[in-house]
Design a protein around this motif. Sequence first.
Motif, PDB file in Angstrom:
ATOM      1  N   ILE A   9      -0.614  12.074  -1.801  1.00 12.89           N
ATOM      2  CA  ILE A   9      -1.524  11.732  -0.708  1.00 12.89           C
ATOM      3  C   ILE A   9      -0.736  11.469   0.559  1.00 12.89           C
ATOM      4  O   ILE A   9      -1.111  11.936   1.644  1.00 12.89           O
ATOM      5  CB  ILE A   9      -2.370  10.512  -1.082  1.00 12.89           C
TER       6      ILE A   9
ATOM      7  N   VAL B 163      -7.612   4.348  -5.818  1.00 15.36           N
ATOM      8  CA  VAL B 163      -6.441   3.492  -5.602  1.00 15.36           C
ATOM      9  C   VAL B 163      -6.871   2.161  -5.010  1.00 15.36           C
ATOM     10  O   VAL B 163      -6.435   1.089  -5.452  1.00 15.36           O
ATOM     11  CB  VAL B 163      -5.436   4.183  -4.659  1.00 15.36           C
ATOM     12  N   MET B 164      -7.739   2.225  -4.006  1.00 21.31           N
ATOM     13  CA  MET B 164      -8.180   0.988  -3.361  1.00 21.31           C
ATOM     14  C   MET B 164      -8.889   0.085  -4.353  1.00 21.31           C
ATOM     15  O   MET B 164      -8.675  -1.117  -4.390  1.00 21.31           O
ATOM     16  CB  MET B 164      -9.138   1.305  -2.204  1.00 21.31           C
TER      17      MET B 164
ATOM     18  N   VAL C 209      -9.256  10.233  -4.651  1.00 21.52           N
ATOM     19  CA  VAL C 209      -8.169   9.536  -5.328  1.00 21.52           C
ATOM     20  C   VAL C 209      -7.842   8.241  -4.603  1.00 21.52           C
ATOM     21  O   VAL C 209      -7.647   7.185  -5.208  1.00 21.52           O
ATOM     22  CB  VAL C 209      -6.914  10.433  -5.409  1.00 21.52           C
ATOM     23  N   MET C 210      -7.800   8.315  -3.280  1.00 19.02           N
ATOM     24  CA  MET C 210      -7.489   7.142  -2.472  1.00 19.02           C
ATOM     25  C   MET C 210      -8.498   6.034  -2.750  1.00 19.02           C
ATOM     26  O   MET C 210      -8.146   4.855  -2.839  1.00 19.02           O
ATOM     27  CB  MET C 210      -7.556   7.555  -0.996  1.00 19.02           C
TER      28      MET C 210
ATOM     29  N   ALA D 221      -8.381  14.350  -2.065  1.00 16.95           N
ATOM     30  CA  ALA D 221      -7.356  13.322  -1.868  1.00 16.95           C
ATOM     31  C   ALA D 221      -8.015  11.980  -1.596  1.00 16.95           C
ATOM     32  O   ALA D 221      -7.564  10.935  -2.063  1.00 16.95           O
ATOM     33  CB  ALA D 221      -6.433  13.708  -0.713  1.00 16.95           C
TER      34      ALA D 221
ATOM     35  N   ILE E 238      -5.567  -7.509  -6.929  1.00 21.80           N
ATOM     36  CA  ILE E 238      -5.435  -8.621  -5.983  1.00 21.80           C
ATOM     37  C   ILE E 238      -6.368  -9.752  -6.382  1.00 21.80           C
ATOM     38  O   ILE E 238      -6.006 -10.921  -6.334  1.00 21.80           O
ATOM     39  CB  ILE E 238      -5.732  -8.138  -4.551  1.00 21.80           C
TER      40      ILE E 238
ATOM     41  N   MET F 220      -6.360  -1.497  -6.566  1.00 17.44           N
ATOM     42  CA  MET F 220      -5.617  -2.524  -5.848  1.00 17.44           C
ATOM     43  C   MET F 220      -6.439  -3.781  -5.675  1.00 17.44           C
ATOM     44  O   MET F 220      -5.954  -4.895  -5.873  1.00 17.44           O
ATOM     45  CB  MET F 220      -5.208  -2.007  -4.473  1.00 17.44           C
TER      46      MET F 220
ATOM     47  N   VAL G 207      -1.488   4.126 -10.611  1.00  8.17           N
ATOM     48  CA  VAL G 207      -1.786   4.836  -9.373  1.00  8.17           C
ATOM     49  C   VAL G 207      -0.890   6.045  -9.123  1.00  8.17           C
ATOM     50  O   VAL G 207      -1.386   7.140  -8.859  1.00  8.17           O
ATOM     51  CB  VAL G 207      -1.762   3.849  -8.201  1.00  8.17           C
TER      52      VAL G 207
ATOM     53  N   VAL H 231       0.526  14.959   1.780  1.00 11.07           N
ATOM     54  CA  VAL H 231      -0.508  15.816   2.318  1.00 11.07           C
ATOM     55  C   VAL H 231      -1.046  15.268   3.638  1.00 11.07           C
ATOM     56  O   VAL H 231      -1.311  16.020   4.579  1.00 11.07           O
ATOM     57  CB  VAL H 231      -1.605  15.966   1.242  1.00 11.07           C
TER      58      VAL H 231
ATOM     59  N   VAL I 146       2.389   1.853  -3.331  1.00 13.29           N
ATOM     60  CA  VAL I 146       1.466   2.118  -4.422  1.00 13.29           C
ATOM     61  C   VAL I 146       0.716   3.444  -4.265  1.00 13.29           C
ATOM     62  O   VAL I 146       0.279   4.039  -5.220  1.00 13.29           O
ATOM     63  CB  VAL I 146       0.488   0.920  -4.519  1.00 13.29           C
ATOM     64  N   THR I 147       0.602   3.926  -3.033  1.00 10.00           N
ATOM     65  CA  THR I 147      -0.136   5.167  -2.793  1.00 10.00           C
ATOM     66  C   THR I 147       0.556   6.340  -3.458  1.00 10.00           C
ATOM     67  O   THR I 147       1.765   6.471  -3.367  1.00 10.00           O
ATOM     68  CB  THR I 147      -0.212   5.442  -1.288  1.00 10.00           C
ATOM     69  N   PRO I 148      -0.199   7.200  -4.132  1.00  8.92           N
ATOM     70  CA  PRO I 148       0.426   8.369  -4.745  1.00  8.92           C
ATOM     71  C   PRO I 148       1.121   9.211  -3.704  1.00  8.92           C
ATOM     72  O   PRO I 148       0.602   9.421  -2.609  1.00  8.92           O
ATOM     73  CB  PRO I 148      -0.762   9.133  -5.348  1.00  8.92           C
TER      74      PRO I 148
ATOM     75  N   LEU J  85       0.800  -1.226   0.000  1.00 13.77           N
ATOM     76  CA  LEU J  85       0.000   0.000   0.000  1.00 13.77           C
ATOM     77  C   LEU J  85       0.837   1.283   0.000  1.00 13.77           C
ATOM     78  O   LEU J  85       0.608   2.148  -0.836  1.00 13.77           O
ATOM     79  CB  LEU J  85      -0.958  -0.022   1.206  1.00 13.77           C
TER      80      LEU J  85
ATOM     81  N   LEU K 260      -0.845  -1.552 -12.196  1.00 14.15           N
ATOM     82  CA  LEU K 260      -1.163  -0.903 -10.932  1.00 14.15           C
ATOM     83  C   LEU K 260      -0.071   0.064 -10.527  1.00 14.15           C
ATOM     84  O   LEU K 260      -0.324   1.208 -10.145  1.00 14.15           O
ATOM     85  CB  LEU K 260      -1.349  -1.967  -9.849  1.00 14.15           C
TER      86      LEU K 260
END
Lengths: 359, 261, 303
Positions: B113, C275-276, C271-272, C268, C283, C279, C227, B116, B108-110, B105, C223
């Motif tokens: 983010i 991302v999830m 966006v998160m 934000a 998976i 992911m 991302v 911030v 992979v997280t930008p 995680l 991925l």
Amino acid sequence: MTRHFPSRREFVDAALRAALAVSVAGPVLSACTGERRPPAPGLEPELNIYNWFDYIGPETLAGFEEEYGVRVNYDTYESNEEMLGKLIAGATGYDLIVPTGYQLTVLRDRGMITRLDRSKLNNWDNLMPQFQGTPPDPGGEYAVPYQWGITGIGYRADLLPSAPDSWGAFLDGFAQGRATMLDDMREVIGCMLRYRGHSLNSIDPAELDRAKVDAIAAKTRLLAFMTQAVRGQLASGDVIMAQCANGDARQAQRENPNVAFALPREGSTIYVDYMALLSNAPHPAAATAFLNYILRPDIGAAISEETGFGTPNRAAQERMRDPIPYPTADELTRLEYERDLGPATALWDRIWTEVKASA
Amino acid sequence: MTARRAPFAVSLTAVLTYAFMHLPLLVLIAFSFNRSRFGVQWGGFTLDWYARLASRPDILRALRLSLVVGLLSTLLATALGTLAALALARHLPRARRAAGALLYLPIVTPEIIAGVSLLVLFSWLGIALGITTIVIAHTAFSIPFVTVVLLARLQGSDRSLEEAAMSLGADEFATFRRVTLPQLMPGVLAGALLAFTLSFDDFVITFFVAGVGSTTLPLAVYSMVRKSVEPTINALSALLVIGTTVAVYLADRLARGSARA
Amino acid sequence: MMNPRRGILRWIARHPRSPGVLLLGPAGLWLAAFFLLPILILLAYSVMPRGAHGGVTPGFTLEHYRRFFDPLYLGILRRTVWLSLLCTIACLLLAYPTAYFIARSGRRRNLLLFLAVLPFWTSSLVRTYAMIFLLRDSGLINRLLLDAGLIEAPLRLLYTEGAVLVGLVYGALPFMILPIYASIEKLDPALLEAAEGLGARSWARFTQVMWPLTLPGVAAGCLLVFVPSLGSFVVPDLLGGARQMMIGNLIQNQFGSARNWPFGSAAAFAVMALVMIAMLGVIRLNGLDDTGAEHGTGPGRGA
């Protein structure tokens, strides 16, 4: 297989020693590079200044360090908003900052800057009368005017058919796609407001909507939004017309004499950058001494010579070879100070987002 | 393992891709030696721009800070990441799957983010932005990389030496100190070098959590790039690239060397 | 095996999983405190009202999310997703052949892997600057084309969406090459030979055998490219001339000049959420693979 891998203890030991060496060597080295007298009486040994990049004379800091025996740490930022954002986020340790006019209101309201001790600023009267009390700081109580500037159009006189004299030049493809505007919400929307005869502090939705439409139209003809890089680009000719500050045009001119500056007839922004003392400054006495120092004519002149912007210091102006003239009375009628937008910031921000997000 | 060579189109694409990945930087480095300041006309060979870098106190300060931050965050990340990798490889095999996803995680997280959110955390906790916050942030994003590198090392590692040691009477701690760790050391050093590189080169996260007097080298480069295009930036970039290459090369050597041990 | 006279060891003997927990603890705590917790606080901020000068004041409100679900901001998100998708596809087209080439390269494999990994470790800022240096009107590419007489006036390369795409791809390529290479390397060549023996031509061998079997690597690579591209803000700024707002610019803006942290947090979080989803998708496709073998850094693959 008998390679000797360092044992964990040896490794950690070596690493710690290296880290220690680096962190000790640093201050030792920098201390050794300058024989410094002990600080003048009553002053702290250090001073932390947070200023725009390149917004000071080449010898200003060194000169102060010499005379007063105070070590100056100088940090820079790219935009007012960045500075304000960092301070609000809790960055501490700075003594002096250089906010632009309308931000003084914000800073004062939050109690982040403190009243000046004018008794310690005996060079105060070097300032021109109109700078001893300006709209953002009417009593001259909270900050020392540092530089002033106006926004206008910097352009290459050799590459354009004629001098642009209106903000409309950005709307009619005057510069064949090699024009830029500042990457600044207040300036871009503001100049489009002025173009239609409104105040650049307007919070009227209809006026702002019109400005938005104009800005989007202008953007289609723009090369880019550019703030800091404008000087270099005008000098090199990548950009032949740019919304920029008079100081930037001046600096570009030094590299290429064909760069000229024009104030559009609809008017524009005038702003004063101030140097202000933070309330939680760790070195207030040294900071006040520095404020007095920059009010000296020779220092003020050196700063202006370097930045290319106007000096608010009458005595300094008299010493300069080729100072930027203070705007004439007629020009002044067309120049406006920016004011803090308060809650209308959200409306402006949305419009700016629409401009930026348009195709 | 392979007999047949790749078809021509594939090879061509591969070669072009490598060129795309490396030529821009090589060009950048080449022009750091260019005498002429503007444009890309070759004006002669010079080391002036490097000399200029050395004479700029702000750059030297930024370099010192990047080194200090790098060292501190590397020490922390390597220590924590190594222990974590050992835990996942040796002791918690079933957890490894879930941990795998969780480890992924942060990678992979930008970065924006992560940056911030850290800004928000420090602001909420009232921690002043500065060197400490940068080190904390760098450690956080380095740990997953170190762990992943070491997990790869540990996958096929040979436990016979450890078992021999324990059957000779050594307890867990002594075995760890005298047998496991030395065996692991090249992988640990490789992970450390990689963590240092990550920290030294980081921009986005540092951008959000840096404070007073804490301009790292990438932040300094950012200021310079916003202003103009000039050979001093080329020189600084060249130094960064060469430093990174050396570090990664060493890491590579160390990691592969241990595999043959 | 263990000396029962040591008290700690006795405790460990009684709790067989505890060494693992002890070892994992510090790293786990660090990440929980400085990765998970901040994101939770970000979530909290996104539902609090905006304070006077940009921070938050206590309270609960969904207005920021409501504001985000507006064509303007969703449009920005959509354009960002589109650009990131383009970047991912471009990377895939370039990386797959490259990964295949490396896998088939025999003795030079380690060198090629090293070279493929190297750009990843270089500072993103330096890489972006390299692009600026090449693409500007007075940059190297235009200079070469002008000197060769192929063009008469400089091509507008910088400050375009194309430049942003190139910049994104440039930064993301290594992330795609490595996972795909890992998948290809694990492929049993006997499968391909068998296919050939059964009469399959090379394209069919690729689509029927190689591609399906390397899908996990492809998914991981996609991925790892998609991302981070979503959050990019330096590239659109420097290479795009600040003309286009990607979601990363919007977020940065809210935490900067727009002084609206809660709204920035909401963006934000949007966006998160993406991302999830991405992911989880990967998976599901891959199963929870060993990250150790899947996402190596190249150097760890010697044996």
